[in-house]
Write a protein that holds these residues in place. Structure first.
Motif, PDB file in Angstrom:
ATOM      1  N   VAL A 123      34.070  62.329  39.627  1.00  0.00           N
ATOM      2  CA  VAL A 123      35.195  61.896  40.466  1.00  0.00           C
ATOM      3  C   VAL A 123      35.727  63.077  41.278  1.00  0.00           C
ATOM      4  CG1 VAL A 123      37.563  61.038  40.447  1.00  0.00           C
ATOM      5  CG2 VAL A 123      35.847  59.986  38.965  1.00  0.00           C
ATOM      6  N   THR A 124      35.879  64.221  40.627  1.00  0.00           N
ATOM      7  CA  THR A 124      36.394  65.413  41.314  1.00  0.00           C
ATOM      8  C   THR A 124      35.461  65.847  42.429  1.00  0.00           C
ATOM      9  OG1 THR A 124      37.511  66.155  39.302  1.00  0.00           O
ATOM     10  CG2 THR A 124      37.116  67.806  41.014  1.00  0.00           C
ATOM     11  N   GLU A 125      34.153  65.805  42.155  1.00  0.00           N
ATOM     12  CA  GLU A 125      33.165  66.220  43.158  1.00  0.00           C
ATOM     13  C   GLU A 125      33.204  65.314  44.378  1.00  0.00           C
ATOM     14  OE1 GLU A 125      29.204  66.162  45.106  1.00  0.00           O
ATOM     15  OE2 GLU A 125      30.079  64.569  43.886  1.00  0.00           O
TER      16      GLU A 125
ATOM     17  N   ARG B 121      30.207  54.780  46.321  1.00  0.00           N
ATOM     18  CA  ARG B 121      30.285  53.361  45.982  1.00  0.00           C
ATOM     19  C   ARG B 121      30.678  53.174  44.528  1.00  0.00           C
ATOM     20  NH1 ARG B 121      25.228  53.023  48.808  1.00  0.00           N
ATOM     21  NH2 ARG B 121      24.185  52.749  46.806  1.00  0.00           N
ATOM     22  N   LEU B 122      30.114  54.000  43.646  1.00  0.00           N
ATOM     23  CA  LEU B 122      30.456  53.905  42.226  1.00  0.00           C
ATOM     24  C   LEU B 122      31.937  54.182  42.007  1.00  0.00           C
ATOM     25  CD1 LEU B 122      29.567  53.677  39.224  1.00  0.00           C
ATOM     26  CD2 LEU B 122      29.247  56.160  39.270  1.00  0.00           C
ATOM     27  N   LEU B 123      32.454  55.193  42.697  1.00  0.00           N
ATOM     28  CA  LEU B 123      33.862  55.539  42.549  1.00  0.00           C
ATOM     29  C   LEU B 123      34.760  54.387  42.972  1.00  0.00           C
ATOM     30  CD1 LEU B 123      36.132  57.553  42.001  1.00  0.00           C
ATOM     31  CD2 LEU B 123      35.804  58.459  44.299  1.00  0.00           C
ATOM     32  N   ILE B 124      34.450  53.765  44.095  1.00  0.00           N
ATOM     33  CA  ILE B 124      35.258  52.650  44.587  1.00  0.00           C
ATOM     34  C   ILE B 124      35.207  51.476  43.620  1.00  0.00           C
ATOM     35  CG2 ILE B 124      35.535  50.965  46.436  1.00  0.00           C
ATOM     36  CD1 ILE B 124      36.385  53.822  47.162  1.00  0.00           C
TER      37      ILE B 124
ATOM     38  N   MET C 218      36.091  53.832  59.055  1.00  0.00           N
ATOM     39  CA  MET C 218      34.796  53.872  59.728  1.00  0.00           C
ATOM     40  C   MET C 218      33.845  54.840  59.035  1.00  0.00           C
ATOM     41  SD  MET C 218      33.986  54.888  63.714  1.00  0.00           S
ATOM     42  CE  MET C 218      34.550  56.594  63.488  1.00  0.00           C
ATOM     43  N   CYS C 219      34.370  55.988  58.648  1.00  0.00           N
ATOM     44  CA  CYS C 219      33.544  57.005  57.978  1.00  0.00           C
ATOM     45  C   CYS C 219      33.109  56.552  56.584  1.00  0.00           C
ATOM     46  CB  CYS C 219      34.304  58.319  57.872  1.00  0.00           C
ATOM     47  SG  CYS C 219      34.697  59.105  59.440  1.00  0.00           S
ATOM     48  N   ASN C 220      34.047  56.020  55.808  1.00  0.00           N
ATOM     49  CA  ASN C 220      33.741  55.627  54.433  1.00  0.00           C
ATOM     50  C   ASN C 220      32.765  54.468  54.368  1.00  0.00           C
ATOM     51  OD1 ASN C 220      35.365  57.591  53.302  1.00  0.00           O
ATOM     52  ND2 ASN C 220      37.126  56.255  53.040  1.00  0.00           N
ATOM     53  N   TRP C 221      32.813  53.576  55.357  1.00  0.00           N
ATOM     54  CA  TRP C 221      31.951  52.400  55.343  1.00  0.00           C
ATOM     55  C   TRP C 221      30.477  52.781  55.427  1.00  0.00           C
ATOM     56  CZ3 TRP C 221      32.415  47.906  53.453  1.00  0.00           C
ATOM     57  CH2 TRP C 221      31.589  46.852  53.836  1.00  0.00           C
ATOM     58  N   VAL C 222      30.196  53.992  55.902  1.00  0.00           N
ATOM     59  CA  VAL C 222      28.815  54.476  55.994  1.00  0.00           C
ATOM     60  C   VAL C 222      28.126  54.401  54.628  1.00  0.00           C
ATOM     61  CG1 VAL C 222      27.392  56.532  56.413  1.00  0.00           C
ATOM     62  CG2 VAL C 222      29.245  55.957  57.978  1.00  0.00           C
ATOM     63  N   ALA C 223      28.867  54.618  53.563  1.00  0.00           N
ATOM     64  CA  ALA C 223      28.288  54.608  52.215  1.00  0.00           C
ATOM     65  C   ALA C 223      27.692  53.258  51.855  1.00  0.00           C
ATOM     66  CB  ALA C 223      29.349  55.004  51.184  1.00  0.00           C
ATOM     67  N   TRP C 224      28.100  52.199  52.533  1.00  0.00           N
ATOM     68  CA  TRP C 224      27.591  50.864  52.220  1.00  0.00           C
ATOM     69  C   TRP C 224      26.401  50.442  53.081  1.00  0.00           C
ATOM     70  CZ3 TRP C 224      32.237  52.131  50.337  1.00  0.00           C
ATOM     71  CH2 TRP C 224      32.599  51.603  49.087  1.00  0.00           C
ATOM     72  N   TRP C 225      26.336  50.929  54.311  1.00  0.00           N
ATOM     73  CA  TRP C 225      25.260  50.442  55.165  1.00  0.00           C
ATOM     74  C   TRP C 225      24.184  51.471  55.492  1.00  0.00           C
ATOM     75  CZ3 TRP C 225      24.587  53.133  59.639  1.00  0.00           C
ATOM     76  CH2 TRP C 225      25.689  53.768  60.208  1.00  0.00           C
ATOM     77  N   PHE C 226      24.470  52.761  55.288  1.00  0.00           N
ATOM     78  CA  PHE C 226      23.470  53.770  55.630  1.00  0.00           C
ATOM     79  C   PHE C 226      22.497  53.976  54.464  1.00  0.00           C
ATOM     80  CE2 PHE C 226      21.823  58.104  55.700  1.00  0.00           C
ATOM     81  CZ  PHE C 226      21.301  58.163  56.987  1.00  0.00           C
TER      82      PHE C 226
ATOM     83  N   GLU D 238      37.292  52.096  40.237  1.00  0.00           N
ATOM     84  CA  GLU D 238      38.693  52.510  40.317  1.00  0.00           C
ATOM     85  C   GLU D 238      39.528  51.947  39.180  1.00  0.00           C
ATOM     86  OE1 GLU D 238      40.854  52.785  44.144  1.00  0.00           O
ATOM     87  OE2 GLU D 238      38.990  52.058  45.023  1.00  0.00           O
ATOM     88  N   ALA D 239      39.347  50.664  38.880  1.00  0.00           N
ATOM     89  CA  ALA D 239      40.163  50.017  37.852  1.00  0.00           C
ATOM     90  C   ALA D 239      39.869  50.529  36.453  1.00  0.00           C
ATOM     91  CB  ALA D 239      39.948  48.501  37.901  1.00  0.00           C
ATOM     92  N   GLU D 240      38.706  51.163  36.254  1.00  0.00           N
ATOM     93  CA  GLU D 240      38.305  51.623  34.933  1.00  0.00           C
ATOM     94  C   GLU D 240      38.586  53.109  34.715  1.00  0.00           C
ATOM     95  OE1 GLU D 240      34.231  50.631  34.334  1.00  0.00           O
ATOM     96  OE2 GLU D 240      34.439  48.625  35.176  1.00  0.00           O
ATOM     97  N   LEU D 241      39.059  53.791  35.738  1.00  0.00           N
ATOM     98  CA  LEU D 241      39.284  55.235  35.601  1.00  0.00           C
ATOM     99  C   LEU D 241      40.477  55.508  34.691  1.00  0.00           C
ATOM    100  CD1 LEU D 241      38.846  56.468  39.301  1.00  0.00           C
ATOM    101  CD2 LEU D 241      37.190  56.633  37.430  1.00  0.00           C
ATOM    102  N   PRO D 242      40.403  56.585  33.896  1.00  0.00           N
ATOM    103  CA  PRO D 242      41.577  56.983  33.103  1.00  0.00           C
ATOM    104  C   PRO D 242      42.752  57.292  34.022  1.00  0.00           C
ATOM    105  CG  PRO D 242      39.599  58.150  32.388  1.00  0.00           C
ATOM    106  CD  PRO D 242      39.239  57.439  33.657  1.00  0.00           C
TER     107      PRO D 242
END
Length: 259
Positions: free
Chosen positions: A94-96, A139-142, A195-203, A145-149
């Motif tokens: 998560v930190t990385e 994508r994993l982080l997003i 716009m930048c973050n959405w790249v993780a889903w389509w690229f 989110e609900a399961e993070l300490p």
């Protein structure tokens, strides 16, 4: 380099420090030598990649450190040299993902040698490159989110707000300098970041798109969406167009006065 060859390389480099930590290879009572920075980065990157894949496939609760060690191709004691528990591994991941871009943005702004337009371009390039090269981690982080300490959720939220604030401040600086249109800087920052973050889903790194080309195009689009024309032009003709332009400037002035 293939996934198999990366695991083989990571295994060889990971087992050396782990063996010394177990007492093998020590000479004359010398303290075990720490792994070099390059070796550690290689193994940690492979550890993040395999953990990300397994967490996504099996869930955090359904993945053990032994599973991750097996995926990398090293022993569990060797893995303990880099991480002591699954919770610590999740915290590192998560930190990385969250602090990496923020650290780069802060370094960029601290340089002070770029105008707002160049700063915004560089910001988009930093975020898009990270999302394009490490899409699964984001994508994993997003999704998790609900399961993070609680402590990780708090740190993650702080980092997201800091990134958004940094982008908004650059846009606001550009507006004040007459380089960007008088828009709501926070809304504009949310648009750029989305716009930048959405790249993780389509690229897809092995797909039809080139990461450098995508990065350049999205940076151009962010600038084009905000940049003001060299001269004040009306959006249309007649008094209604003039009033629209005046309202934009007055809205911007009002926001400045309120702040």
């Amino acid at each position: 380099m293939t996934s198999s060859s990366r695991r083989t390389s990571a295994r060889k480099k990971a087992e050396a420090p782990a063996a010394r930590a177990d007492g093998n290879g020590e000479r004359g009572g010398e303290k075990p030598a720490r792994a070099t920075t390059a070796r550690r980065e290689l193994v940690e990157n492979e550890m993040y990649e395999q953990a990300t894949r397994l967490f996504a496939e099996r869930g955090f609760a359904g993945t053990s450190l032994q599973d991750i060690a097996d995926a990398i191709g090293i022993t569990r004691p060797a893995l303990y040299y880099y991480v002591k528990s699954k919770d610590e591994l999740l915290a590192k991941l998560v930190t990385e993902v969250t602090n990496g871009p923020l650290d780069e943005l802060r370094k960029l702004i601290a340089g002070g040698d770029l105008d707002p337009v160049a700063q915004l371009r560089a910001i988009v390039e930093i975020i898009v490159r990270r999302r394009a090269t490490q899409p699964a981690r984001f994508r994993l982080l997003i999704r998790s989110e609900a399961e993070l300490p609680e402590e990780l959720t708090s740190a993650y939220d702080d980092s997201r707000r800091a990134v958004l604030k940094t982008i908004a401040e650059v846009i606001e600086d550009g507006i004040r300098a007459g380089l960007f249109r008088p828009v709501d800087a926070r809304v504009a920052a949310l648009g750029v970041l989305g716009m930048c973050n959405w790249v993780a889903w389509w690229f897809h790194p092995d797909g039809r798109d080139n990461a450098d080309d995508v990065t350049e195009q999205l940076a151009d689009m962010a600038i084009a969406a905000l940049r003001r024309a060299d001269h004040h032009t009306l959006d249309g003709e007649g008094p209604e167009a003039a009033l629209k332009m005046l309202r934009q400037d007055l809205d911007h002035l009002e926001r400045i006065l309120k702040n």
